[in-house]
Design a protein around this motif. Sequence first.
Motif, PDB file in Angstrom:
ATOM      1  N   LYS A   2       0.611  -1.549  -0.041  1.00 38.45           N
ATOM      2  CA  LYS A   2      -0.112   0.166   0.331  1.00 38.45           C
ATOM      3  C   LYS A   2       0.690   1.401   0.023  1.00 38.45           C
ATOM      4  N   LEU A   4       0.323   5.634  -0.418  1.00 42.27           N
ATOM      5  CA  LEU A   4       0.337   7.242  -1.247  1.00 42.27           C
ATOM      6  C   LEU A   4       0.803   7.658  -2.727  1.00 42.27           C
ATOM      7  N   SER A  13      -4.082   9.158  -2.996  1.00 45.40           N
ATOM      8  CA  SER A  13      -4.707   7.660  -2.764  1.00 45.40           C
ATOM      9  C   SER A  13      -4.606   7.026  -2.217  1.00 45.40           C
ATOM     10  N   ILE A  14      -5.135   5.745  -1.773  1.00 41.15           N
ATOM     11  CA  ILE A  14      -4.332   4.400  -1.247  1.00 41.15           C
ATOM     12  C   ILE A  14      -4.471   4.214  -1.971  1.00 41.15           C
ATOM     13  N   GLU A  15      -3.044   3.247  -3.059  1.00 42.50           N
ATOM     14  CA  GLU A  15      -2.845   2.489  -4.039  1.00 42.50           C
ATOM     15  C   GLU A  15      -2.435   0.790  -3.983  1.00 42.50           C
ATOM     16  N   ASN A  16      -3.284   0.475  -4.030  1.00 40.75           N
ATOM     17  CA  ASN A  16      -1.620  -1.157  -4.101  1.00 40.75           C
ATOM     18  C   ASN A  16      -0.372  -1.256  -5.256  1.00 40.75           C
ATOM     19  N   GLU A 131       4.063   1.090   2.828  1.00 38.64           N
ATOM     20  CA  GLU A 131       4.606   0.404   3.987  1.00 38.64           C
ATOM     21  C   GLU A 131       5.854  -0.157   3.298  1.00 38.64           C
ATOM     22  N   ASP A 355      -4.126   4.547   5.688  1.00 42.28           N
ATOM     23  CA  ASP A 355      -5.310   4.669   5.532  1.00 42.28           C
ATOM     24  C   ASP A 355      -5.875   5.520   5.158  1.00 42.28           C
ATOM     25  N   GLU A 356      -5.811   6.743   6.561  1.00 48.24           N
ATOM     26  CA  GLU A 356      -6.486   7.713   6.787  1.00 48.24           C
ATOM     27  C   GLU A 356      -5.624   8.834   5.796  1.00 48.24           C
ATOM     28  N   PRO A 378       2.204   2.956   9.013  1.00 53.88           N
ATOM     29  CA  PRO A 378       1.681   2.525   7.894  1.00 53.88           C
ATOM     30  C   PRO A 378       1.123   0.932   8.468  1.00 53.88           C
TER      31      PRO A 378
END
Length: 380
Positions: A2, A4, A13-16, A131, A355-356, A378
């Motif tokens: 993950k 940002l 946004s949070i992405e993989n 991460e 995520d926030e 993270p």
Amino acid sequence: MKALVYNAPYDVSIENVPDARIEQPNDALVQITTTNICGSDLHMYEGRTAVERGKILGHENMGIVEETGPGVTRVQPGDRVSVPFNIACGTCRNCLSGWTAFCLRVNPVEGMDGAAYGYANMGPYDGGQAELLRVPHADVNLLELPPGTEHESDFTMLSDIFPTGWHGTELAGQQAGDSVAVFGAGPVGLMAAHSAMLRGASRVFVVDKEADRLALAESIGATPVDFTQGDPVEQILEATGGRGADCGVEAVGYQAHDQSGQEHPELVLDNLVKAVRTTGGIGVVGVYVPEDPEAADEGARHGRVAFDYGTFFTKGQRMGTGQCPVLRYNRGLRDLVIAGRARPSFLVSHELGLDEAPDAYRHFDKRDEGWTKVLLHPGQ
């Protein structure tokens, strides 16, 4: 992993994304435990830079070494480390002279010396609001920390804002007993005030208009100067018997605003020239850029900021500028934290999971009350 990522102005946004990995023999992988949102991240967030879509942001990072390349000999998996925002090779002329913020080898962008994680024009390096983080030249760039979790919120300031605040006072030529005027009570300005106190300032003035930030300045013994209540220069001159502060720190940068919200990139420079005594020094660690398409006037769009140079010259003042070479200061500042002398975590307002982060960016960008410094974890 993950992470940002930047999508467009005011849109992160949070992405993989693909995991960070070892790419060169001298790389290390760091599992991020704490990464911060910095005021200079907002330049990209607001669309005021040439940052590319999909860039992973985040240059204030710390964590645990997870893996090292075969060329890394000083750090090893399991080490707790701080990651300076500068990426330095350690062997070029500038690095050997202590100016690791201006490394000559690590940034392929034409005309730019120096590199950083997750930042526009500072090289192809992903940031640490993720991460995992790949750290080039790991033996040069990583600072070892005591194992465990103690001082986590203090040590996370070692990657950027604590050394940058200290650098501002160094550029200003502060001596023990000096009075210091700090313009800007954001995180870097508060760190400059904290640094000035640690360096033996007799008095530190901190100029801003946000009540929560001024309250933090007062909590560490600084004198708050609210520019909505009157000309900050006049307030400082009155407090110093008309002489002015011995030196000053610019911790605002090119998006300086007056109390009505109008942008004036020269505003803080002009005020410091007036508020600092003759022959005094000024340290500029607020960010200025060579190109700003959204600037208020044509000159500023091309990096030409017309401050009161005539008075600056007439008063015989000195000015130092530029990004902080973190490696010059971070070991000493780490030891001040361990000894209990420094407590940079006083400005932390929020500790959140990764995520926030998008919501935190919105609050921080709006200068919402109470959002002074955001730490992201993270692992949470």
